[in-house]
Enzyme design. Structure first.
Site, mmCIF file in Angstrom:
data_model
loop_
_atom_site.group_PDB
_atom_site.id
_atom_site.type_symbol
_atom_site.label_atom_id
_atom_site.label_comp_id
_atom_site.label_asym_id
_atom_site.label_seq_id
_atom_site.Cartn_x
_atom_site.Cartn_y
_atom_site.Cartn_z
ATOM 1 N N SER A 276 -27.822 -26.965 19.656
ATOM 2 C CA SER A 276 -28.872 -27.745 18.993
ATOM 3 C C SER A 276 -28.655 -29.247 19.172
ATOM 4 C CB SER A 276 -28.941 -27.393 17.502
ATOM 5 O OG SER A 276 -27.690 -27.582 16.878
ATOM 6 N N HIS B 287 -26.714 -33.373 14.342
ATOM 7 C CA HIS B 287 -28.047 -33.485 14.944
ATOM 8 C C HIS B 287 -28.450 -34.946 15.124
ATOM 9 C CE1 HIS B 287 -29.239 -29.177 13.516
ATOM 10 N NE2 HIS B 287 -28.432 -29.176 14.562
#
Length: 261
Positions: A132, A185
């Protein structure tokens, strides 16, 4: 009653077989590492990014953590999100550039920033793993491209800058999905924005070097699904090819050749 979307196995098969070389290689490694953790459980701990365990003898963690996943669902969702983004990146920049970046700086930079933030700012030791970080890196890059054509999108009376789309998505996912790393992230997003703005493109080898390597090893002739420097869709860094007047182009009865995969 609305009908459910139909899944066409032939279209899925066709899409998989059209994936460029580096994209399919990274996806295969992700699946293989997940499968390897079933009999070899300690492999997950060896490959994940644990801030307190990153040192001179364990720098591999900065490159392996995007390839390792916690479980099957974690892996499969990341693969579905990563594949189209990575495919588009490779089609634009070529296989060598993609391989160099995603086995080097695109793991080292967000991973290194994450370790520094965790150890010296947050005073924590949260383990992270998963592709991710690459998904949000590529989303940030795509958002900056879209920003040029569509600077804003509207939500009711509000106009939201297009470049903030992946940033908003990061916070929504962090709120809705348990056990995701907001900091990790954000590190991926930051590197994606820097890449799109051109600040870290010096990390890519010079195009003359890439051409020499391709020609010397005959990579285009030897490797199927290889995307060469000369076959990228938009040029080295997204520059559109120069327009040529139609009057200067020789006509041929044969169909034209499509650039890229």
């Amino acid at each position: 009653m609305p009908s459910l979307p139909q899944i066409n196995p032939l279209r899925i098969r066709s899409y998989v077989f059209r994936l460029p070389l580096c994209t399919r290689l990274l996806l295969v490694i992700i699946v293989a590492l997940w499968a390897a953790t079933i009999p070899v459980d300690w492999l997950r701990e060896w490959a994940s990014l644990i801030p307190d365990k990153v040192g001179l003898t364990s720098m591999h963690r900065l490159n392996t953590f995007p390839l390792m996943h916690l479980n099957f669902l974690h892996m499969i969702f990341n693969i579905f999100a990563l594949a189209p983004l990575l495919e588009r990146f490779e089609a634009e920049f070529g296989t060598l550039v993609t391989l160099a970046l995603f086995t080097g700086p695109f793991g080292l930079l967000p991973g290194g920033i994450y370790v520094l933030l965790e150890k010296y700012v947050l005073r924590s030791n949260t383990t992270v793993m998963g592709a991710s970080v690459w998904v949000f890196l590529l989303l940030a890059s795509e958002a900056m491209k879209t920003q040029k054509a569509n600077p804003n999108f509207s939500i009711g009376p509000y106009k939201i800058p297009t470049w903030t789309t992946p940033l908003i998505l990061v916070f929504i996912i962090s709120f809705l999905v348990p056990n995701v790393s907001l900091v990790g992230h954000l590190c991926g997003l930051g590197i994606g924005y820097l890449w799109a703005l051109g600040y870290i493109k010096f990390l890519v080898p010079h195009e003359k070097i890439l051409r020499w390597v391709e020609g010397k090893l005959n990579l285009l002739g030897r490797l199927p699904h290889y995307v060469s420097v000369d076959q990228k869709t938009y040029g080295r860094y997204g520059v559109l090819p120069t327009a040529v007047p139609l009057s200067n182009v020789s006509r041929s009865p044969e169909p034209g050749q499509r650039l890229g995969p």
